[in-house]
Design an enzyme around this catalytic site. Structure first.
Site, PDB file in Angstrom:
ATOM      1  N   MET A 132      30.980  37.609  32.956  1.00  0.00           N
ATOM      2  CA  MET A 132      29.955  38.004  32.003  1.00  0.00           C
ATOM      3  C   MET A 132      30.211  39.415  31.481  1.00  0.00           C
ATOM      4  O   MET A 132      30.725  40.276  32.191  1.00  0.00           O
ATOM      5  CB  MET A 132      28.580  37.967  32.671  1.00  0.00           C
ATOM      6  CG  MET A 132      28.203  36.634  33.281  1.00  0.00           C
ATOM      7  SD  MET A 132      27.815  35.391  32.038  1.00  0.00           S
ATOM      8  CE  MET A 132      26.267  36.057  31.392  1.00  0.00           C
ATOM      9  N   VAL A 137      29.080  35.037  28.390  1.00  0.00           N
ATOM     10  CA  VAL A 137      30.238  34.578  29.154  1.00  0.00           C
ATOM     11  C   VAL A 137      31.483  34.820  28.303  1.00  0.00           C
ATOM     12  O   VAL A 137      31.631  34.260  27.222  1.00  0.00           O
ATOM     13  CB  VAL A 137      30.125  33.075  29.502  1.00  0.00           C
ATOM     14  CG1 VAL A 137      31.384  32.621  30.249  1.00  0.00           C
ATOM     15  CG2 VAL A 137      28.892  32.819  30.362  1.00  0.00           C
ATOM     16  N   HIS A 139      34.659  34.658  29.797  1.00  0.00           N
ATOM     17  CA  HIS A 139      35.769  33.890  30.375  1.00  0.00           C
ATOM     18  C   HIS A 139      35.229  32.881  31.376  1.00  0.00           C
ATOM     19  O   HIS A 139      34.504  33.248  32.298  1.00  0.00           O
ATOM     20  CB  HIS A 139      36.764  34.821  31.068  1.00  0.00           C
ATOM     21  CG  HIS A 139      37.812  34.098  31.860  1.00  0.00           C
ATOM     22  ND1 HIS A 139      38.703  33.211  31.291  1.00  0.00           N
ATOM     23  CD2 HIS A 139      38.107  34.122  33.194  1.00  0.00           C
ATOM     24  CE1 HIS A 139      39.507  32.732  32.220  1.00  0.00           C
ATOM     25  NE2 HIS A 139      39.158  33.271  33.382  1.00  0.00           N
ATOM     26  N   HIS A 180      40.311  33.847  39.027  1.00  0.00           N
ATOM     27  CA  HIS A 180      39.040  34.238  39.658  1.00  0.00           C
ATOM     28  C   HIS A 180      38.787  33.382  40.907  1.00  0.00           C
ATOM     29  O   HIS A 180      37.812  32.625  40.976  1.00  0.00           O
ATOM     30  CB  HIS A 180      37.898  34.075  38.653  1.00  0.00           C
ATOM     31  CG  HIS A 180      37.128  35.336  38.409  1.00  0.00           C
ATOM     32  ND1 HIS A 180      37.709  36.469  37.888  1.00  0.00           N
ATOM     33  CD2 HIS A 180      35.820  35.657  38.618  1.00  0.00           C
ATOM     34  CE1 HIS A 180      36.806  37.420  37.777  1.00  0.00           C
ATOM     35  NE2 HIS A 180      35.657  36.966  38.220  1.00  0.00           N
ATOM     36  N   GLY A 185      34.032  39.588  44.278  1.00  0.00           N
ATOM     37  CA  GLY A 185      35.045  40.521  44.758  1.00  0.00           C
ATOM     38  C   GLY A 185      36.399  40.359  44.101  1.00  0.00           C
ATOM     39  O   GLY A 185      37.388  40.944  44.561  1.00  0.00           O
ATOM     40  N   ASN A 186      36.484  39.595  43.011  1.00  0.00           N
ATOM     41  CA  ASN A 186      37.778  39.337  42.381  1.00  0.00           C
ATOM     42  C   ASN A 186      38.399  40.588  41.755  1.00  0.00           C
ATOM     43  O   ASN A 186      39.618  40.767  41.822  1.00  0.00           O
ATOM     44  CB  ASN A 186      37.632  38.240  41.320  1.00  0.00           C
ATOM     45  CG  ASN A 186      37.306  36.894  41.929  1.00  0.00           C
ATOM     46  OD1 ASN A 186      38.143  36.253  42.522  1.00  0.00           O
ATOM     47  ND2 ASN A 186      36.046  36.477  41.792  1.00  0.00           N
ATOM     48  N   MET A 189      39.672  42.847  44.552  1.00  0.00           N
ATOM     49  CA  MET A 189      40.801  42.190  45.223  1.00  0.00           C
ATOM     50  C   MET A 189      42.057  42.233  44.357  1.00  0.00           C
ATOM     51  O   MET A 189      43.170  42.462  44.855  1.00  0.00           O
ATOM     52  CB  MET A 189      40.450  40.740  45.535  1.00  0.00           C
ATOM     53  CG  MET A 189      39.775  40.523  46.874  1.00  0.00           C
ATOM     54  SD  MET A 189      40.800  40.979  48.299  1.00  0.00           S
ATOM     55  CE  MET A 189      42.184  39.838  48.112  1.00  0.00           C
ATOM     56  N   ARG A 191      42.869  44.482  42.140  1.00  0.00           N
ATOM     57  CA  ARG A 191      43.396  45.847  42.142  1.00  0.00           C
ATOM     58  C   ARG A 191      44.029  46.185  43.488  1.00  0.00           C
ATOM     59  O   ARG A 191      45.078  46.850  43.553  1.00  0.00           O
ATOM     60  CB  ARG A 191      42.276  46.829  41.779  1.00  0.00           C
ATOM     61  CG  ARG A 191      41.800  46.668  40.331  1.00  0.00           C
ATOM     62  CD  ARG A 191      40.782  47.731  39.949  1.00  0.00           C
ATOM     63  NE  ARG A 191      39.497  47.563  40.611  1.00  0.00           N
ATOM     64  CZ  ARG A 191      38.512  46.771  40.169  1.00  0.00           C
ATOM     65  NH1 ARG A 191      38.683  46.040  39.084  1.00  0.00           N
ATOM     66  NH2 ARG A 191      37.358  46.701  40.813  1.00  0.00           N
ATOM     67  N   TYR A 222      39.029  45.845  30.434  1.00  0.00           N
ATOM     68  CA  TYR A 222      38.501  44.516  30.101  1.00  0.00           C
ATOM     69  C   TYR A 222      39.050  44.016  28.763  1.00  0.00           C
ATOM     70  O   TYR A 222      39.300  42.820  28.587  1.00  0.00           O
ATOM     71  CB  TYR A 222      36.971  44.549  30.083  1.00  0.00           C
ATOM     72  CG  TYR A 222      36.370  44.694  31.458  1.00  0.00           C
ATOM     73  CD1 TYR A 222      36.617  43.752  32.446  1.00  0.00           C
ATOM     74  CD2 TYR A 222      35.565  45.786  31.787  1.00  0.00           C
ATOM     75  CE1 TYR A 222      36.083  43.885  33.718  1.00  0.00           C
ATOM     76  CE2 TYR A 222      35.033  45.933  33.056  1.00  0.00           C
ATOM     77  CZ  TYR A 222      35.290  44.974  34.015  1.00  0.00           C
ATOM     78  OH  TYR A 222      34.768  45.116  35.279  1.00  0.00           O
TER      79      TYR A 222
END
Length: 340
Positions: A132, A137, A139, A180, A185-186, A189, A191, A222
């Site tokens: 979001m 949305v 993606h 994703h 936490g994506n 994670m 990075r 982004y």
């Protein structure tokens, strides 16, 4: 015969030039940093790394507060923010024990990074998820049922590719965010895992605060992700991440004058003693509070040129800002340069 998976990306001349520049900077750092300097920078940059990565996800802790947590001190802050920082400190401490192309290590890292924050830790998501932005949305990630095979293919590619690690780490980061794979936490994670891939190439990257620069350029981060998705080619994201790596390396190169933006220089010149946000904005004749925060205040805090007077209460109405020793040295060097 099965065709091996290969994520779509183009190695542009710009990417090759950025890789060459990074290699030069790394060589210079290896030659300049003695053991004592390396240890001192490691602690400072580890804190900046964690603060930057968490701030992207909305965590409010300052570098000073994360330092206090690292030192075992009590910090007055939202419990969730403190838990996120403790988890991140524990996760980055494990870099040396993880393999970048190991699925079990990837899941263990997520468990450590998200413990106590969500229920589905250390496992792939079991439902659909979308990314979001501004209430929309932007993606829709692949269906949950596809995640295990997609991650298996990506990790296998990473294990076998002969692409330069600077490029491969950025490709992995982009593909990871596209898939994703976790319920939450994506971002942090992705990075963390790019840092791990780079660390396996050169240990110097264990503590290069790339996340700190990404935080300072969050909207570009982004945008690069979205543009890569639009083009079905991660080249825009690769170029963005390589530029951030260059900026991070330049920031830890031993020097009196760090790389800062014109806006940060204006802020430093305007800061007299201890000043609050409103006073600083007035001194700079700025009316847009968000622009001031994103273009002036946060970048100056991120590179350690200014500090909060109340680091344990970052959102306090009594909060003021002051120059750090690093900020005073930079300002003095800037004034000397400006003197005819």
């Amino acid at each position: 015969m099965d065709k091996k998976y290969h994520p779509p990306f183009t190695i542009t001349p710009s990417i090759l030039n950025l890789v060459a520049r990074i290699s030069e900077l790394i060589g210079g750092l290896d030659a300049r940093l003695d053991h004592e300097s390396a240890l001192r920078l490691r602690r400072i940059n580890r804190i900046r790394t964690i603060q930057g990565s968490l701030a992207i996800e909305g965590n409010t802790l300052s570098e000073e507060q994360i330092t206090a947590i690292l030192d075992g001190k009590h910090v007055v802050a939202p419990p969730k923010d403190v838990q996120e920082a403790r988890n991140a400190l524990a996760a980055y401490d494990c870099l040396e024990s993880w393999s970048a192309h190991s699925e079990s290590d990837l899941l263990a890292a997520h468990d450590r990074l998200m413990a106590g924050l969500i229920d589905e830790v250390g496992m792939y998501r079991r439902s659909g998820v979308g990314v979001m932005a501004d209430g929309e949305v932007i993606h829709m990630a692949p269906p949950a049922g596809r995640v295990p095979i997609l991650m298996s293919e990506l990790l296998q590619w990473l294990a076998n590719t002969d692409v330069h690690p600077l490029i491969a780490s950025s490709v992995f980061h982009y593909e990871f965010e596209f898939i994703h794979p976790f319920a939450d936490g994506n971002g942090r994670m992705g990075r963390l895992w790019q840092t791990l891939i780079l660390f396996r190439w050169n240990p110097l990257f264990a503590d290069v605060p790339v996340e700190n620069l990404v935080h300072a350029h969050q909207s570009e981060y982004y945008t690069a992700l979205q543009e890569s998705t639009r083009q079905t080619d991660s080249a825009p994201f690769i170029e963005f991440m390589l530029r951030m790596i260059i900026s991070a390396l330049q920031g830890i190169t031993p020097q009196v004058t760090p790389q800062v933006t014109p806006q940060v220089r204006e802020l430093l010149r305007a800061l007299k003693g201890e000043m609050g946000r409103e006073a600083l904005q007035a001194a700079l004749e700025l009316h847009d509070r968000k622009s001031f925060r994103e273009r002036y205040l946060r970048p100056a805090l991120a590179v350690g040129l200014i500090a909060m007077t109340l680091p344990d209460k970052p959102n306090s109405r009594l909060q003021q800002y002051r120059l750090t020793d690093k900020g005073r040295k930079y300002l003095a060097a800037l004034q000397q340069k400006d003197t005819p």
